[in-house]
Design a protein around this motif. Structure first.
Motif, PDB file in Angstrom:
ATOM      1  N   LEU A   1      71.350  60.521  16.082  1.00 56.63           N
ATOM      2  CA  LEU A   1      71.235  61.969  16.192  1.00 56.63           C
ATOM      3  C   LEU A   1      70.180  62.340  17.229  1.00 56.63           C
ATOM      4  N   LEU A   2      69.058  61.659  17.214  1.00 57.22           N
ATOM      5  CA  LEU A   2      67.986  61.925  18.165  1.00 57.22           C
ATOM      6  C   LEU A   2      68.453  61.674  19.594  1.00 57.22           C
ATOM      7  N   GLU A   3      69.205  60.621  19.809  1.00 55.74           N
ATOM      8  CA  GLU A   3      69.749  60.335  21.146  1.00 55.74           C
ATOM      9  C   GLU A   3      70.606  61.500  21.639  1.00 55.74           C
TER      10      GLU A   3
ATOM     11  N   ALA B   1      69.720  63.954  24.795  1.00 58.51           N
ATOM     12  CA  ALA B   1      70.687  64.119  25.882  1.00 58.51           C
ATOM     13  C   ALA B   1      70.904  65.599  26.186  1.00 58.51           C
ATOM     14  N   SER B   2      70.892  66.422  25.156  1.00 60.57           N
ATOM     15  CA  SER B   2      71.108  67.856  25.328  1.00 60.57           C
ATOM     16  C   SER B   2      69.843  68.603  25.730  1.00 60.57           C
ATOM     17  N   GLU B   3      68.727  68.310  25.049  1.00 63.97           N
ATOM     18  CA  GLU B   3      67.486  69.081  25.224  1.00 63.97           C
ATOM     19  C   GLU B   3      66.570  68.545  26.335  1.00 63.97           C
TER      20      GLU B   3
ATOM     21  N   ILE C   1      59.291  64.325  16.799  1.00 61.70           N
ATOM     22  CA  ILE C   1      59.548  63.361  17.869  1.00 61.70           C
ATOM     23  C   ILE C   1      59.958  64.089  19.141  1.00 61.70           C
ATOM     24  N   LEU C   2      60.858  65.050  19.018  1.00 59.81           N
ATOM     25  CA  LEU C   2      61.311  65.812  20.178  1.00 59.81           C
ATOM     26  C   LEU C   2      60.148  66.576  20.818  1.00 59.81           C
TER      27      LEU C   2
END
Length: 124
Positions: free
Chosen positions: A14-16, A20-22, A79-80
């Motif tokens: 999900l984080l990947e 990729a989007s953000e 994390i983001l």
């Protein structure tokens, strides 16, 4: 233990997608040098940053995560936010897997009180 590893794997996937989007610059750079973010995020997820951050920072991050309605989302947001704050540092030349490894290893170790405040504001 296998269950927790499975959950961490799902969170990494999900984080990947979120990165990729953000944060497409970071995502594309990681892809170019065949660098797996999961090498670091798995430890962050499994230990809630206790292994990589100083105790005062780790406790503040833990407190932030467990106070949220959805701890999983809060964890990924932390994390983001850390990746956003350190984006320039992560993307600085030269970019190779060894350099990225050093930069990612120090991502949470380098947090001071002011940067942690900024990170938590971004993670809401």
């Amino acid at each position: 233990m296998q269950f927790y590893i499975w959950v961490a794997g799902l969170q990494n996937e999900l984080l990947e997608q979120i990165i990729a989007s953000e944060l497409p610059g970071i995502h594309d750079t990681l892809q170019e040098v065949h660098f797996s973010l999961a090498m670091f995020t798995t430890t962050w997820i499994m230990t809630l940053f206790a292994k990589d951050a100083s105790w005062p920072v780790a406790i503040r991050l833990f407190d932030h995560i467990v106070r949220r309605r959805s701890a999983d989302c809060a964890l990924l947001r932390v994390i983001l936010a850390a990746l956003r704050i350190h984006e320039d540092r992560i993307m600085a030349a030269p970019i190779d897997s060894g350099t990225l490894n050093e930069r990612m290893t120090g991502l949470f170790r380098s947090l001071d009180a002011a940067t942690t405040d900024r990170l938590l504001l971004l993670a809401v």
